[in-house]
Design a protein around this motif. Sequence first.
Motif, PDB file in Angstrom:
ATOM      1  N   SER A   1     -40.351 -44.376 -17.833  1.00  0.00           N
ATOM      2  CA  SER A   1     -41.814 -44.359 -17.743  1.00  0.00           C
ATOM      3  C   SER A   1     -42.425 -44.042 -19.092  1.00  0.00           C
ATOM      4  O   SER A   1     -41.832 -43.335 -19.901  1.00  0.00           O
ATOM      5  CB  SER A   1     -42.274 -43.301 -16.731  1.00  0.00           C
TER       6      SER A   1
ATOM      7  N   MET B   1     -46.676 -43.718 -20.909  1.00  0.00           N
ATOM      8  CA  MET B   1     -48.109 -43.699 -20.648  1.00  0.00           C
ATOM      9  C   MET B   1     -48.820 -44.668 -21.584  1.00  0.00           C
ATOM     10  O   MET B   1     -48.717 -44.565 -22.793  1.00  0.00           O
ATOM     11  CB  MET B   1     -48.668 -42.284 -20.840  1.00  0.00           C
ATOM     12  N   LYS B   2     -49.524 -45.611 -20.999  1.00  0.00           N
ATOM     13  CA  LYS B   2     -50.360 -46.548 -21.751  1.00  0.00           C
ATOM     14  C   LYS B   2     -51.797 -46.053 -21.574  1.00  0.00           C
ATOM     15  O   LYS B   2     -52.418 -46.277 -20.542  1.00  0.00           O
ATOM     16  CB  LYS B   2     -50.180 -47.971 -21.215  1.00  0.00           C
ATOM     17  N   GLU B   3     -52.285 -45.370 -22.578  1.00  0.00           N
ATOM     18  CA  GLU B   3     -53.579 -44.681 -22.481  1.00  0.00           C
ATOM     19  C   GLU B   3     -54.753 -45.637 -22.283  1.00  0.00           C
ATOM     20  O   GLU B   3     -55.653 -45.369 -21.504  1.00  0.00           O
ATOM     21  CB  GLU B   3     -53.827 -43.829 -23.731  1.00  0.00           C
TER      22      GLU B   3
ATOM     23  N   HIS C   1     -53.009 -50.120 -17.431  1.00  0.00           N
ATOM     24  CA  HIS C   1     -53.176 -48.894 -18.205  1.00  0.00           C
ATOM     25  C   HIS C   1     -52.772 -47.729 -17.315  1.00  0.00           C
ATOM     26  O   HIS C   1     -52.668 -47.859 -16.106  1.00  0.00           O
ATOM     27  CB  HIS C   1     -54.604 -48.745 -18.753  1.00  0.00           C
ATOM     28  N   GLY C   2     -52.487 -46.602 -17.940  1.00  0.00           N
ATOM     29  CA  GLY C   2     -51.941 -45.468 -17.199  1.00  0.00           C
ATOM     30  C   GLY C   2     -50.427 -45.486 -17.293  1.00  0.00           C
ATOM     31  O   GLY C   2     -49.849 -46.065 -18.209  1.00  0.00           O
ATOM     32  N   GLN C   3     -49.785 -44.854 -16.333  1.00  0.00           N
ATOM     33  CA  GLN C   3     -48.331 -44.776 -16.369  1.00  0.00           C
ATOM     34  C   GLN C   3     -47.699 -46.120 -16.039  1.00  0.00           C
ATOM     35  O   GLN C   3     -48.056 -46.757 -15.060  1.00  0.00           O
ATOM     36  CB  GLN C   3     -47.819 -43.722 -15.399  1.00  0.00           C
TER      37      GLN C   3
END
Length: 117
Positions: A20, A22-24, A85-87
């Motif tokens: 995993s 994180m794509k901010e 976006h997000g995890q």
Amino acid sequence: TNGKATDKRKYTIPAITTASAMKENINDRVGLVFSAKSQKIILSSMTPNSLFLNTSISINDELLVINGHRIKNAKKAAEFIRMSHGQLTITAFHGARPKESELIMMRLSGSDWRDIK
């Protein structure tokens, strides 16, 4: 010899790995390149600044699932990641599986699945 038959075939049993990152922001680059090989989606390269650089996935892993979505198309998988976006969670086979093997994936729940094809 000791009278015992020896089997010269060697089989590699691939390990399933999940990573995993994180794509901010939606515009952030993830740094992964996928390709299709023999009906498999392969992680073909990873940039030096990839979000997944220090995770358990690596080049030549066979991608299976991204965020719970089964992977069937390299271009669509890249597009799915680009629009996310997000995890981000990627599940992959680490190591080559024998050529004569077959992968069968079963859905445990039919309410929240989608294939990326």
